[in-house]
Design a protein around this motif. Structure first.
Motif, PDB file in Angstrom:
ATOM      1  N   SER A  14       1.317  -0.323  -0.016  1.00 16.15           N
ATOM      2  CA  SER A  14       0.798   0.668   0.776  1.00 16.15           C
ATOM      3  C   SER A  14       0.454   1.704  -0.277  1.00 16.15           C
ATOM      4  O   SER A  14       0.563   1.985  -1.100  1.00 16.15           O
ATOM      5  N   LEU A  15      -0.641   2.446  -0.063  1.00 21.17           N
ATOM      6  CA  LEU A  15      -1.415   3.741  -0.392  1.00 21.17           C
ATOM      7  C   LEU A  15      -0.095   4.254  -0.726  1.00 21.17           C
ATOM      8  O   LEU A  15       0.493   4.660   0.642  1.00 21.17           O
ATOM      9  N   SER A  16      -0.147   5.372  -0.974  1.00 26.64           N
ATOM     10  CA  SER A  16       1.024   6.264  -1.433  1.00 26.64           C
ATOM     11  C   SER A  16       0.326   7.994  -2.443  1.00 26.64           C
ATOM     12  O   SER A  16      -0.518   6.998  -3.154  1.00 26.64           O
ATOM     13  N   ALA A  17       1.525   8.676  -2.159  1.00 25.63           N
ATOM     14  CA  ALA A  17       0.931   9.758  -3.244  1.00 25.63           C
ATOM     15  C   ALA A  17       1.702   9.406  -4.404  1.00 25.63           C
ATOM     16  O   ALA A  17       1.893  10.782  -5.297  1.00 25.63           O
ATOM     17  N   LYS A  18       2.560   8.747  -4.441  1.00 21.03           N
ATOM     18  CA  LYS A  18       2.890   8.628  -5.991  1.00 21.03           C
ATOM     19  C   LYS A  18       2.144   8.511  -7.310  1.00 21.03           C
ATOM     20  O   LYS A  18       2.192   8.598  -8.638  1.00 21.03           O
ATOM     21  N   VAL A  19       0.826   8.129  -6.343  1.00 22.10           N
ATOM     22  CA  VAL A  19      -0.541   7.833  -7.820  1.00 22.10           C
ATOM     23  C   VAL A  19      -0.996   9.290  -7.820  1.00 22.10           C
ATOM     24  O   VAL A  19      -1.954   9.605  -6.797  1.00 22.10           O
ATOM     25  N   VAL A  20      -0.649   9.684  -8.763  1.00 20.03           N
ATOM     26  CA  VAL A  20      -1.046  11.594  -9.386  1.00 20.03           C
ATOM     27  C   VAL A  20      -2.343  11.606  -9.303  1.00 20.03           C
ATOM     28  O   VAL A  20      -3.135  10.986  -9.738  1.00 20.03           O
ATOM     29  N   GLY A  21      -3.223  12.393  -9.009  1.00 16.83           N
ATOM     30  CA  GLY A  21      -4.321  12.527  -8.304  1.00 16.83           C
ATOM     31  C   GLY A  21      -5.395  11.634  -7.598  1.00 16.83           C
ATOM     32  O   GLY A  21      -6.730  11.728  -7.250  1.00 16.83           O
ATOM     33  N   SER A  22      -4.305  10.540  -6.519  1.00 16.21           N
ATOM     34  CA  SER A  22      -4.839  10.073  -5.827  1.00 16.21           C
ATOM     35  C   SER A  22      -5.767  10.967  -5.007  1.00 16.21           C
ATOM     36  O   SER A  22      -4.960  11.320  -4.731  1.00 16.21           O
ATOM     37  N   PHE A  23      -6.166  10.130  -3.755  1.00 20.82           N
ATOM     38  CA  PHE A  23      -6.766  10.935  -2.637  1.00 20.82           C
ATOM     39  C   PHE A  23      -5.698  11.098  -1.838  1.00 20.82           C
ATOM     40  O   PHE A  23      -5.280  12.339  -0.949  1.00 20.82           O
TER      41      PHE A  23
END
Length: 451
Positions: A14-23
């Motif tokens: 899943s897409l998540s806010a773990k990836v700093v800078g991602s939407f």
């Protein structure tokens, strides 16, 4: 039941806010707290109204609701674990079970570490909880002001759409099949681009439609990345069923709604055309049980919009509104809501988790899913490669032929041609989140058997 984010063979995370800078990260860090702050401000600004209506009890409820929402904002900003719901709404158990499913797959379910789709849905459900725990303001729609403003600021575009519709309806009996197809295409695209008016993506800023939508269609054409409208037309044509009397009877279209305001009007105009042209005999609209993602349609928004259209000081707009009201009275149109639409599930879970809703959609000849959140749920909001087929990303979801009408405002997009996504990324790094691009993406289940 499989935990929502559990890695399956060939299914990306899943897409998540773990990836700093991602939407997803920027949404959780910036946009969601902004929306919560606006909700708190709205409740505070209406303090006098609550006092006038409910006296001291109203003031008390306002204070306690703000206190719960401020706590929620703090939990979000400090990446605290998601908590079980404590209200008595009918979907509470389902939400808490879903949280347990997620917890079985990871140590802690929290704002920045867990699936973005879940956490964003969870925030809106917690807003509802804060209100529900504080009668007498439990029924208050914290997003109503923005939705109302968006509708009134889009009046010119609404008038233009209704005027165009009346022009078609005047001589609809004489139109050839190719003329009908041309009008269908235009109104489908007006409904598609109506999806730009999304108040959650702008965190509640003005996002109304000012210009005539019909006039701008040609210039927007190059921004439709996938356009399966001819397949929709074929599906509508094949839903025309001959009857023993010699006449044919048309099929049924379901529209899973997204935003109130101008977008809802574009959906109503499209639905009116489908009925008045004889392409379909009934339209079922699906909306939300409670205020959701800032501008999503609730039953109140749906009824209010038709009443406002009827009351308009504009001949064709008012005429359209009266006709829409009569469609509802006659049962040609109907509005439904179901708790599943305000839950965090991917739609591939629907057959197991909401079999009654799945059975309802199976009765449609075509289901139109409006907007970005529906697309995220259709595809599971995962890190799919852009060239993966729409059918693959649906992971078995297919109650009926379906189509996503969506302007891109989140970084998931499937079904593109090889190299198309890379080229767009090179030209415009934010192409997936700017709302500038769109898709009309179609899927028919078990196509092999129907060929």
């Amino acid at each position: 039941m499989m935990a929502a984010d559990q890695a399956l063979p060939g299914v990306p995370p899943s897409l998540s806010a773990k990836v700093v800078g991602s939407f997803a990260y920027l949404t959780v860090r910036d946009r969601l707290p902004t929306i919560l702050t606006k909700v708190i401000d709205t409740i505070h600004r209406n303090k006098n109204k609550f006092f006038e209506e409910y006296g001291e009890e109203g003031i008390q409820a306002e204070k306690q609701t703000i206190s719960l929402l401020s706590k929620l904002r703090n939990e979000l900003q400090t990446d605290k674990p998601a908590l079980e719901l404590t209200d008595s709404l009918q979907d509470k158990e389902s939400w808490n079970q879903y949280l347990h499913r997620l917890q079985g797959d990871q140590e802690s379910v929290s704002w920045f570490k867990s699936p973005w789709l879940y956490m964003e849905c969870y925030m809106y459900r917690r807003i509802q909880e804060a209100l529900w725990l504080n009668p007498p303001i439990s029924e208050y729609d914290v997003f109503n002001e923005g939705k109302t403003q968006s509708f009134f600021e889009s009046q010119q575009a609404v008038m233009a759409s209704c005027t165009y519709l009346e022009g078609i309806n005047k001589n609809v009996e004489e139109l050839s099949k190719s003329q009908l197809y041309e009008h269908f295409n235009k109104l489908l695209q007006v409904s598609l681009w109506g999806n730009k008016c999304d108040l959650s993506i702008s965190a509640g800023q003005d996002n109304s439609q000012k210009a005539s939508p019909i006039d701008s269609l040609d210039s927007l054409q190059p921004f439709i990345l996938v356009n399966d409208s001819n397949m929709l037309w074929s599906t509508l044509m094949s839903a025309q069923r001959p009857r023993q009397s010699g006449k044919s009877t048309a099929g049924r279209v379901d529209i899973v709604l997204d935003n109130a305001g101008f977008e809802l009007v574009t959906d109503l105009v499209l639905a009116d055309f489908l009925v008045s042209s004889g392409l379909v005999h009934e339209v079922h609209f699906h909306g939300k049980c409670f205020p959701w993602f800032v501008s999503d349609v609730t039953a109140n928004d749906f009824q209010w919009t038709i009443r406002q259209t009827m009351a308009a000081n504009h001949k064709w707009m008012s005429k359209s509104g009266y006709r829409w009201q009569s469609y509802l009275k006659e049962g040609v149109w109907s509005y439904h809501d179901h708790p599943f639409w305000t839950q965090p599930h991917e739609f591939c879970d629907m057959a197991a988790d909401a079999p009654d809703l799945y059975a309802t959609l199976k009765r449609a000849d075509l289901v139109l899913f409006k907007g970005d959140l529906n697309y995220r749920k259709l595809t599971g909001d995962r890190e799919w490669d852009h060239t993966v087929g729409f059918d693959t990303a649906l992971r078995g979801f297919g109650p009926a032929p379906l189509c996503s009408l969506r302007t891109l405002k989140a970084n998931v997009q499937v079904g593109l041609q090889p190299g198309q996504g890379e080229k767009l990324t090179f030209q415009e790094p934010d192409w997936m989140t700017s709302g500038k691009y769109a898709v009309i993406q179609f899927y028919i289940p078990e196509l092999e058997e129907q060929v």
